[in-house]
Enzyme design. Structure first.
Site, PDB file in Angstrom:
ATOM      1  N   LYS A  16       0.822  -1.223   0.000  1.00  0.00           N
ATOM      2  CA  LYS A  16       0.000   0.000   0.000  1.00  0.00           C
ATOM      3  C   LYS A  16       0.855   1.271   0.000  1.00  0.00           C
ATOM      4  O   LYS A  16       0.621   2.192  -0.781  1.00  0.00           O
ATOM      5  CB  LYS A  16      -0.926   0.004   1.228  1.00  0.00           C
ATOM      6  CG  LYS A  16      -1.981  -1.075   1.222  1.00  0.00           C
ATOM      7  CD  LYS A  16      -2.900  -0.959   2.425  1.00  0.00           C
ATOM      8  CE  LYS A  16      -2.256  -1.367   3.731  1.00  0.00           C
ATOM      9  NZ  LYS A  16      -1.934  -2.800   3.801  1.00  0.00           N
ATOM     10  N   THR A  17       1.822   1.316   0.901  1.00  0.00           N
ATOM     11  CA  THR A  17       2.611   2.537   1.042  1.00  0.00           C
ATOM     12  C   THR A  17       3.443   2.816  -0.199  1.00  0.00           C
ATOM     13  O   THR A  17       3.484   3.952  -0.700  1.00  0.00           O
ATOM     14  CB  THR A  17       3.509   2.450   2.286  1.00  0.00           C
ATOM     15  OG1 THR A  17       2.685   2.325   3.449  1.00  0.00           O
ATOM     16  CG2 THR A  17       4.374   3.681   2.433  1.00  0.00           C
ATOM     17  N   GLU A  64      -3.816   5.734   1.460  1.00  0.00           N
ATOM     18  CA  GLU A  64      -3.906   4.312   1.765  1.00  0.00           C
ATOM     19  C   GLU A  64      -5.236   4.033   2.462  1.00  0.00           C
ATOM     20  O   GLU A  64      -5.734   4.863   3.232  1.00  0.00           O
ATOM     21  CB  GLU A  64      -2.782   3.896   2.709  1.00  0.00           C
ATOM     22  CG  GLU A  64      -1.407   3.934   2.113  1.00  0.00           C
ATOM     23  CD  GLU A  64      -0.367   3.447   3.102  1.00  0.00           C
ATOM     24  OE1 GLU A  64      -0.652   2.481   3.839  1.00  0.00           O
ATOM     25  OE2 GLU A  64       0.726   4.037   3.137  1.00  0.00           O
TER      26      GLU A  64
END
Length: 473
Positions: free
Chosen positions: A112-113, A156
């Site tokens: 995600k990051t 996110e």
């Protein structure tokens, strides 16, 4: 904001400050993040006390908490409720900010990051100025969040506590989906259900950008499509066949010290070379997801493909994701040290797999130093962690970093080390790990510290320790 120094809370604080809100907050401990927020205009306090509510000179209009972290008896939380001040969660504020314009949210068990950060880097290079909130430091921007001028919000969507089901995004990226956070969800089915519920909230005008190489992601996408969600699929040409639309394909993936290159086919016709400045096939897959999501928001005709690709090529990485910590001159050669947040077997395998290609090109050894995160995760995935760590030539495993959990009888580093097939050492703490690593490394080695706990402090100590000693032997 109670717990304002946390990664998610500080990101929201920065966006609010950039948009002109008066923000105050507290955290249990002082930190660089707290000082940075103070310099950005927030009024901050160390320690949790009821009078912190009036730190800015007047009572706040709302109090924001991170649902997963703040205990119900927190004195500021109690005081806010006693005073009738509305209390909302970080995810509720994030959802409110996202609804101000078009929103892209990035979800998945892993990546995600990095994917969110690539999205921001590419959009910025293509001339956009989105607001964004990331779970880590975007190194080229020097921050984890910013309030931008354009009506686009990128963030996110963390599934760990189920809060993502409250968001209403326009475009969603789903990088992958496999069981995790079972201490919270209990079963894999309950974990997957959160994704299914979230993806069903995508409107008819929106889209789901999904990785079709990943079985869990493809299944979630199939279920979303059955509910009327438009799916934009991406994959490698060697990935499994399926019945979902494939908009982007990658071929000829090459990983080296300069990052990852691949040939991208877009819409079945446009073929171009992609380069992302972080090693790993998973990284270039994530970059394709970012490109497709940005194109959905900009519109196919208005999308600046060349500008976005240039942004990906210059992507400076994310803190704690394949992050270089230093290079040590040693006996006529050198040792490179990296740090990564990988704390799930799939993440560890992806990072070490990418690192392996770099190490083999240089002829050295890959040394993995791993700190298990959570007793429950260690118990559930011990053998999978061991298999992933066995990709390294030498392995050091620290004791479990319990974080929010209490110790479990019989759950320790030994659950992992007994299954590791590479030479492995066990370290009781960071000091012991430092001693073991500095005593074993040789010229040409690449060292990775891995985990979600305080192991992130070890890399700089390895670099400083060996530099000071002049030799690791």
């Amino acid at each position: 904001m109670i717990g304002i120094g946390g990664a998610g809370m500080s990101a929201v604080a920065r966006i609010l400050l950039d948009h002109g809100a008066a923000v105050s907050g507290s955290d249990a401990r002082d930190s660089d993040e707290l000082r940075s927020l103070e310099a950005h205009g927030a009024v901050v306090r160390v320690g949790h006390h009821a009078d912190a509510l009036h730190a800015a000179g007047a009572a706040p209009e709302i109090v924001v908490v991170s649902k997963a972290a703040i205990p119900a008896d927190n004195p500021e939380l109690v005081a806010a409720r006693d005073s009738g001040i509305p209390v909302v969660t970080r995810s509720q504020v994030l959802g409110h900010l996202a609804r101000a314009g078009r929103s892209i949210m990035v979800c998945g068990t892993h990546g995600k990051t990095s994917t969110t950060s690539m999205l921001i880097a590419g959009m910025t290079a293509a001339g956009s100025d989105p607001s964004f909130a990331v779970g880590g430091m975007v190194l080229q921007f020097g921050t984890n969040a910013r309030g931008g001028a354009d009506p686009v919000f990128v963030a996110e969507a963390d599934e760990s506590d189920g809060s993502l089901v409250h968001y209403e995004p326009d475009v969603v990226i789903l990088t992958n989906a496999e069981p995790d956070h079972l201490d919270h969800f209990g079963t894999a089915e309950a974990y997957f259900e959160v994704f299914d519920t979230f993806l069903a909230r995508i409107p008819a005008t929106g889209a789901l950008v999904a990785c079709l190489d990943d079985e869990g992601s493809a299944e979630r996408a199939r279920r979303a499509a059955a509910r009327g969600v438009r799916v934009v699929g991406y994959r490698t040409v060697t990935g499994p066949e399926n019945d979902l639309p494939v908009v982007a394909e990658l071929a000829d993936v090459v990983v080296d010290a300069d990052g990852t290159r691949a040939q991208l086919t877009l819409d079945g016709r446009t073929r171009t070379t992609m380069h992302v400045g972080t090693p790993g096939e998973h990284m270039v897959l994530n970059s394709v997801a970012a490109l497709l999501a940005a194109r959905e928001v900009a519109g196919t005709d208005a999308f600046d493909l060349d500008g976005f690709l240039a942004g990906l090529s210059g992507f400076g990485g994310v803190g704690r994701r394949f992050e270089p910590k230093g290079e040590i001159a040693l006996d006529g050669g050198s040792v490179r040290v990296f740090d990564d947040y990988a704390h799930h077997p799939t993440e560890v395998s992806a990072v070490l797999g990418a690192a392996r290609e770099i190490v083999e090109a240089d002829g050295g050894r890959l040394v993995a130093v791993f700190q298990p995160h959570l007793y429950s995760r260690t118990r559930i995935f011990a053998e999978e962690f061991a298999a992933a760590l066995s990709l390294a030539d030498r392995v050091v495993v620290l004791e479990v970093y319990g974080a929010r959990e209490q110790p479990e009888p019989g759950v320790d580093a030994g659950l992992i080390t007994r299954h590791v097939t590479s030479p492995v050492d066990r370290a009781s703490d960071l000091d012991t790990a430092l001693e073991v690593v500095t005593g074993m490394i040789e010229p040409g080695d690449v060292v990775f510290t891995l985990g979600a706990g305080d192991i992130t402090t070890l890399g700089p100590r390895i670099v400083a320790g060996v530099d000071t000693a002049g030799s690791g032997h």
